[in-house]
Design a protein around this motif. Structure first.
Motif, PDB file in Angstrom:
ATOM      1  N   TRP A   1       0.969  -0.785   0.241  1.00 32.88           N
ATOM      2  CA  TRP A   1       0.166   0.320  -0.215  1.00 32.88           C
ATOM      3  C   TRP A   1       0.424   1.103  -0.283  1.00 32.88           C
ATOM      4  O   TRP A   1       0.339   2.276  -0.096  1.00 32.88           O
ATOM      5  N   ASN A   2       2.254   1.126  -0.037  1.00 23.80           N
ATOM      6  CA  ASN A   2       3.183   2.281  -0.500  1.00 23.80           C
ATOM      7  C   ASN A   2       3.026   3.468  -1.585  1.00 23.80           C
ATOM      8  O   ASN A   2       2.412   2.474  -2.846  1.00 23.80           O
ATOM      9  N   LYS A   3       2.785   4.850  -1.808  1.00 24.98           N
ATOM     10  CA  LYS A   3       2.704   4.798  -3.073  1.00 24.98           C
ATOM     11  C   LYS A   3       4.103   4.382  -3.734  1.00 24.98           C
ATOM     12  O   LYS A   3       5.186   4.405  -3.739  1.00 24.98           O
ATOM     13  N   VAL A   4       3.620   4.299  -5.115  1.00 21.57           N
ATOM     14  CA  VAL A   4       4.197   4.377  -6.023  1.00 21.57           C
ATOM     15  C   VAL A   4       4.244   6.476  -6.939  1.00 21.57           C
ATOM     16  O   VAL A   4       3.300   6.150  -7.985  1.00 21.57           O
ATOM     17  N   SER A   5       5.754   6.067  -7.873  1.00 23.84           N
ATOM     18  CA  SER A   5       6.033   7.637  -8.192  1.00 23.84           C
ATOM     19  C   SER A   5       6.872   6.804  -9.978  1.00 23.84           C
ATOM     20  O   SER A   5       7.602   6.399  -9.620  1.00 23.84           O
ATOM     21  N   PHE A   6       5.976   6.944 -10.719  1.00 25.17           N
ATOM     22  CA  PHE A   6       6.947   7.305 -12.114  1.00 25.17           C
ATOM     23  C   PHE A   6       7.258   8.246 -12.356  1.00 25.17           C
ATOM     24  O   PHE A   6       6.988   9.108 -12.155  1.00 25.17           O
ATOM     25  N   THR A   7       8.863   8.072 -12.852  1.00 22.79           N
ATOM     26  CA  THR A   7       9.306   8.592 -13.853  1.00 22.79           C
ATOM     27  C   THR A   7       9.988   8.671 -14.641  1.00 22.79           C
ATOM     28  O   THR A   7      10.370   7.464 -14.714  1.00 22.79           O
ATOM     29  N   GLY A   8      10.361   9.391 -16.224  1.00 22.17           N
ATOM     30  CA  GLY A   8      10.590   9.199 -17.330  1.00 22.17           C
ATOM     31  C   GLY A   8      10.005   9.594 -18.074  1.00 22.17           C
ATOM     32  O   GLY A   8       9.053  10.348 -17.566  1.00 22.17           O
ATOM     33  N   PRO A   9      10.129   9.786 -18.936  1.00 21.28           N
ATOM     34  CA  PRO A   9       9.333   9.852 -20.329  1.00 21.28           C
ATOM     35  C   PRO A   9       7.684   9.125 -20.738  1.00 21.28           C
ATOM     36  O   PRO A   9       7.917   8.062 -19.987  1.00 21.28           O
ATOM     37  N   VAL A  10       7.525   9.802 -20.862  1.00 23.97           N
ATOM     38  CA  VAL A  10       6.025   9.118 -21.394  1.00 23.97           C
ATOM     39  C   VAL A  10       4.345   9.555 -22.331  1.00 23.97           C
ATOM     40  O   VAL A  10       6.047  10.235 -23.065  1.00 23.97           O
ATOM     41  N   GLY A  11       4.857   8.471 -23.073  1.00 27.96           N
ATOM     42  CA  GLY A  11       4.312   8.439 -24.822  1.00 27.96           C
ATOM     43  C   GLY A  11       5.724   8.227 -25.796  1.00 27.96           C
ATOM     44  O   GLY A  11       6.366   7.643 -25.317  1.00 27.96           O
ATOM     45  N   LYS A  12       5.318   8.445 -26.907  1.00 32.63           N
ATOM     46  CA  LYS A  12       6.464   7.973 -27.669  1.00 32.63           C
ATOM     47  C   LYS A  12       7.668   8.224 -27.794  1.00 32.63           C
ATOM     48  O   LYS A  12       7.999   9.592 -27.020  1.00 32.63           O
ATOM     49  N   ALA A  13       8.997   8.847 -27.630  1.00 35.40           N
ATOM     50  CA  ALA A  13       9.913   9.029 -27.988  1.00 35.40           C
ATOM     51  C   ALA A  13      10.647  10.398 -28.909  1.00 35.40           C
ATOM     52  O   ALA A  13       9.496  10.265 -30.238  1.00 35.40           O
ATOM     53  N   LYS A  14      10.747  11.135 -28.816  1.00 34.37           N
ATOM     54  CA  LYS A  14      10.941  12.097 -29.128  1.00 34.37           C
ATOM     55  C   LYS A  14      11.482  12.364 -30.337  1.00 34.37           C
ATOM     56  O   LYS A  14      13.363  11.808 -29.852  1.00 34.37           O
ATOM     57  N   LYS A  15      11.656  12.302 -31.123  1.00 35.13           N
ATOM     58  CA  LYS A  15      12.976  12.764 -32.347  1.00 35.13           C
ATOM     59  C   LYS A  15      12.988  14.039 -33.025  1.00 35.13           C
ATOM     60  O   LYS A  15      12.782  15.367 -32.892  1.00 35.13           O
ATOM     61  N   GLY A  16      14.133  14.437 -33.573  1.00 34.32           N
ATOM     62  CA  GLY A  16      14.105  15.971 -34.091  1.00 34.32           C
ATOM     63  C   GLY A  16      15.874  16.659 -33.254  1.00 34.32           C
ATOM     64  O   GLY A  16      15.877  15.985 -32.082  1.00 34.32           O
ATOM     65  N   GLU A  17      15.805  17.300 -33.754  1.00 35.12           N
ATOM     66  CA  GLU A  17      17.212  18.408 -33.285  1.00 35.12           C
ATOM     67  C   GLU A  17      16.650  19.077 -31.876  1.00 35.12           C
ATOM     68  O   GLU A  17      17.221  19.183 -30.959  1.00 35.12           O
ATOM     69  N   LYS A  18      15.434  19.247 -31.857  1.00 32.68           N
ATOM     70  CA  LYS A  18      14.959  19.491 -30.872  1.00 32.68           C
ATOM     71  C   LYS A  18      14.517  19.309 -29.428  1.00 32.68           C
ATOM     72  O   LYS A  18      15.092  19.758 -28.104  1.00 32.68           O
ATOM     73  N   ALA A  19      14.299  18.000 -29.695  1.00 34.97           N
ATOM     74  CA  ALA A  19      14.419  17.156 -28.693  1.00 34.97           C
ATOM     75  C   ALA A  19      15.688  16.448 -28.370  1.00 34.97           C
ATOM     76  O   ALA A  19      15.451  16.413 -27.267  1.00 34.97           O
ATOM     77  N   VAL A  20      16.749  16.386 -29.194  1.00 32.99           N
ATOM     78  CA  VAL A  20      18.062  16.644 -28.838  1.00 32.99           C
ATOM     79  C   VAL A  20      18.152  17.363 -27.852  1.00 32.99           C
ATOM     80  O   VAL A  20      18.937  17.696 -26.849  1.00 32.99           O
ATOM     81  N   GLN A  21      17.878  19.115 -28.003  1.00 31.37           N
ATOM     82  CA  GLN A  21      18.674  20.169 -27.276  1.00 31.37           C
ATOM     83  C   GLN A  21      18.111  19.753 -26.449  1.00 31.37           C
ATOM     84  O   GLN A  21      18.536  20.085 -24.916  1.00 31.37           O
ATOM     85  N   ASP A  22      16.856  19.862 -26.102  1.00 32.25           N
ATOM     86  CA  ASP A  22      15.927  19.726 -24.627  1.00 32.25           C
ATOM     87  C   ASP A  22      16.082  18.203 -23.724  1.00 32.25           C
ATOM     88  O   ASP A  22      17.179  18.510 -22.416  1.00 32.25           O
TER      89      ASP A  22
END
Length: 144
Positions: A7-28
């Motif tokens: 019954w302990n609280k569980v939190s997930f971190t990390g990317p949600v959805g599809k992995a981003k592609k492109g130059e902007k995603a790399v800069q982010d």
């Protein structure tokens, strides 16, 4: 509480959805301090290639092949027969199972004569239309 229940609280971190592609995603990703792996693929996509040799020969070919045209008598006879049958171009096209633009091209002389389409038009209009002249084949004299 049962031993398999948690019954302990569980939190997930990390990317949600599809992995981003492109130059902007790399800069982010760089700004956030994440590891980024970029792979440049070679040979993928639409590469600029020279046309095949046969296409070059065809493009360089100077022979002009005459295209058969519909005679004026055919076009006028078709139009008169269609009007006498009280059909629009769209109605005639539906009867012969072709597009309306095909009927329009035949009546305006822009179409290349197709004997199968001409037969369908004759059946739909219940009349005989003057046929375009057949192309004469050139005979080459073989002197050996």
């Amino acid at each position: 509480m049962l031993p398999h229940q948690d019954w302990n609280k569980v939190s997930f971190t990390g990317p949600v959805g599809k992995a981003k592609k492109g130059e902007k995603a790399v800069q982010d990703a760089h700004r956030k301090g994440q590891e980024v792996e970029t792979v440049r693929k070679h040979g993928a996509g639409n590469a600029n290639r020279a046309p095949p040799v046969n296409m070059r020969k065809l493009a360089d070919d100077d022979d002009v092949v005459p295209v058969a045209e519909l005679p004026h008598e055919f076009r006028m006879a078709m139009q008169k027969a269609r009007v006498a049958a009280n059909l629009s171009q769209a109605d005639l096209a539906k009867r012969i199972n072709e597009k309306q633009s095909v009927v329009n091209d035949y009546e305006n002389g822009r179409a290349i004569p197709n004997p199968q389409v001409i037969v369908k038009i004759e059946r739909a209009l219940n009349c005989r239309l003057p046929r375009p002249p057949k192309e004469k084949k050139l005979k080459q004299n073989e002197d050996m």
